[in-house]
Design a protein around this motif. Structure first.
Motif, short mmCIF file in Angstrom:
data_model
loop_
_atom_site.label_atom_id
_atom_site.label_comp_id
_atom_site.label_asym_id
_atom_site.label_seq_id
_atom_site.Cartn_x
_atom_site.Cartn_y
_atom_site.Cartn_z
N VAL A 57 -23.14 25.77 -27.17
CA VAL A 57 -22.75 24.60 -26.38
C VAL A 57 -22.39 25.01 -24.96
O VAL A 57 -22.84 24.40 -23.98
CB VAL A 57 -21.59 23.83 -27.06
N GLY A 58 -21.61 26.07 -24.82
CA GLY A 58 -21.25 26.55 -23.48
C GLY A 58 -22.45 27.02 -22.68
O GLY A 58 -22.58 26.73 -21.49
N THR A 59 -23.34 27.74 -23.34
CA THR A 59 -24.54 28.24 -22.66
C THR A 59 -25.45 27.11 -22.20
O THR A 59 -25.92 27.10 -21.06
CB THR A 59 -25.32 29.19 -23.60
N ILE A 60 -25.69 26.15 -23.09
CA ILE A 60 -26.55 25.02 -22.73
C ILE A 60 -25.89 24.20 -21.62
O ILE A 60 -26.56 23.71 -20.71
CB ILE A 60 -26.89 24.14 -23.96
N CYS A 125 -25.31 18.85 -26.51
CA CYS A 125 -25.46 18.95 -27.97
C CYS A 125 -26.88 18.63 -28.41
O CYS A 125 -27.40 19.25 -29.33
CB CYS A 125 -24.44 18.04 -28.66
N HIS A 126 -27.52 17.69 -27.73
CA HIS A 126 -28.92 17.35 -28.06
C HIS A 126 -29.85 18.54 -27.79
O HIS A 126 -30.81 18.76 -28.53
CB HIS A 126 -29.37 16.13 -27.25
N ARG A 127 -29.56 19.33 -26.76
CA ARG A 127 -30.43 20.45 -26.38
C ARG A 127 -30.02 21.78 -27.02
O ARG A 127 -30.73 22.79 -26.88
CB ARG A 127 -30.44 20.60 -24.86
N CYS A 128 -28.93 21.81 -27.74
CA CYS A 128 -28.42 23.05 -28.35
C CYS A 128 -29.15 23.34 -29.66
O CYS A 128 -29.07 22.56 -30.60
CB CYS A 128 -26.92 22.91 -28.60
N ILE A 130 -28.53 25.43 -32.07
CA ILE A 130 -27.65 25.58 -33.24
C ILE A 130 -27.14 24.21 -33.68
O ILE A 130 -27.09 23.92 -34.88
CB ILE A 130 -26.50 26.56 -32.94
N HIS A 131 -26.79 23.36 -32.74
CA HIS A 131 -26.38 21.99 -33.08
C HIS A 131 -27.52 21.29 -33.82
O HIS A 131 -27.30 20.61 -34.82
CB HIS A 131 -26.01 21.24 -31.80
N ASP A 132 -28.74 21.50 -33.36
CA ASP A 132 -29.92 20.93 -34.01
C ASP A 132 -30.03 21.42 -35.45
O ASP A 132 -30.27 20.64 -36.37
CB ASP A 132 -31.18 21.30 -33.22
N ASN A 133 -29.83 22.74 -35.65
CA ASN A 133 -29.96 23.30 -36.99
C ASN A 133 -28.91 22.79 -37.96
O ASN A 133 -29.18 22.66 -39.16
CB ASN A 133 -29.89 24.83 -36.96
N ILE A 134 -27.72 22.50 -37.47
CA ILE A 134 -26.70 22.00 -38.39
C ILE A 134 -26.75 20.48 -38.54
O ILE A 134 -26.18 19.95 -39.48
CB ILE A 134 -25.28 22.47 -38.00
N SER A 135 -27.42 19.81 -37.62
CA SER A 135 -27.53 18.35 -37.69
C SER A 135 -28.73 17.89 -38.50
O SER A 135 -28.71 16.81 -39.08
CB SER A 135 -27.65 17.76 -36.28
N LEU A 136 -29.77 18.68 -38.51
CA LEU A 136 -31.01 18.32 -39.19
C LEU A 136 -31.34 19.36 -40.26
O LEU A 136 -30.95 20.52 -40.15
CB LEU A 136 -32.16 18.26 -38.18
N GLU A 137 -32.09 18.96 -41.24
CA GLU A 137 -32.49 19.89 -42.29
C GLU A 137 -33.44 20.94 -41.72
O GLU A 137 -34.38 20.62 -40.99
CB GLU A 137 -33.18 19.14 -43.42
#
Length: 145
Positions: A57-60, A125-128, A130-137
């Motif tokens: 999140v910080g990096t993005i 968060c949309h572009r992260c 890791i966020h994508d991996n934990i939000s979607l299968e």
């Protein structure tokens, strides 16, 4: 056509619960606290996972600010997750083994309105990945050798 990039990490079990990896010339150690029979040489796997979310999140956030030429002085990212440890300890449970919920909050140091900060964090968060991996299968496979 988009290019797919593979990221690879190798880790090796050490004495006790310690796991060591050399990633890009950096030695990382994951361990358990002494109270859990570890040596406390590093953060736990779950803490490291949450740290990875905060780091992404910080990096993005920095990438977006640079791309848009926004003055972002900094971000303090807090990530917390709730889980029932029964499953990982081999005890019966109806709960999932992993986190039931993960909460991300960010204190954004910038001269922006609250609405601008919320919109910025939403895009982060949309572009992260890791966020994508934990939000979607995500398909995860495993094998032994």
């Amino acid at each position: 056509m988009d290019t797919i990039k593979t990221v690879k990490v190798e880790a090796e079990m050490q004495e006790g619960f310690a796991i060591r990896s050399n990633i890009n010339g950096h030695t990382l150690i994951i361990d358990q606290p002494e109270a859990a029979r570890g040596s406390n040489l590093g953060a736990t796997p779950l803490e490291t996972f949450l740290f990875a979310i905060a780091g992404c999140v910080g990096t993005i956030g920095r990438i977006i600010a640079m791309q848009r030429k926004l003055e972002l002085r900094g971000m303090q990212v807090q990530v917390e997750g709730d889980y029932n440890p029964a499953g990982l300890l081999g005890k019966p449970t109806d709960d999932r083994i992993g986190f039931q919920q993960i909460r991300i909050s960010a204190a954004i140091d910038a001269d922006w309105s609250e609405e601008e900060k919320k919109s910025f964090l939403d895009e982060v968060c949309h572009r992260c990945p890791i966020h994508d991996n934990i939000s979607l299968e995500t398909l995860v496979t495993h094998q032994s050798s």
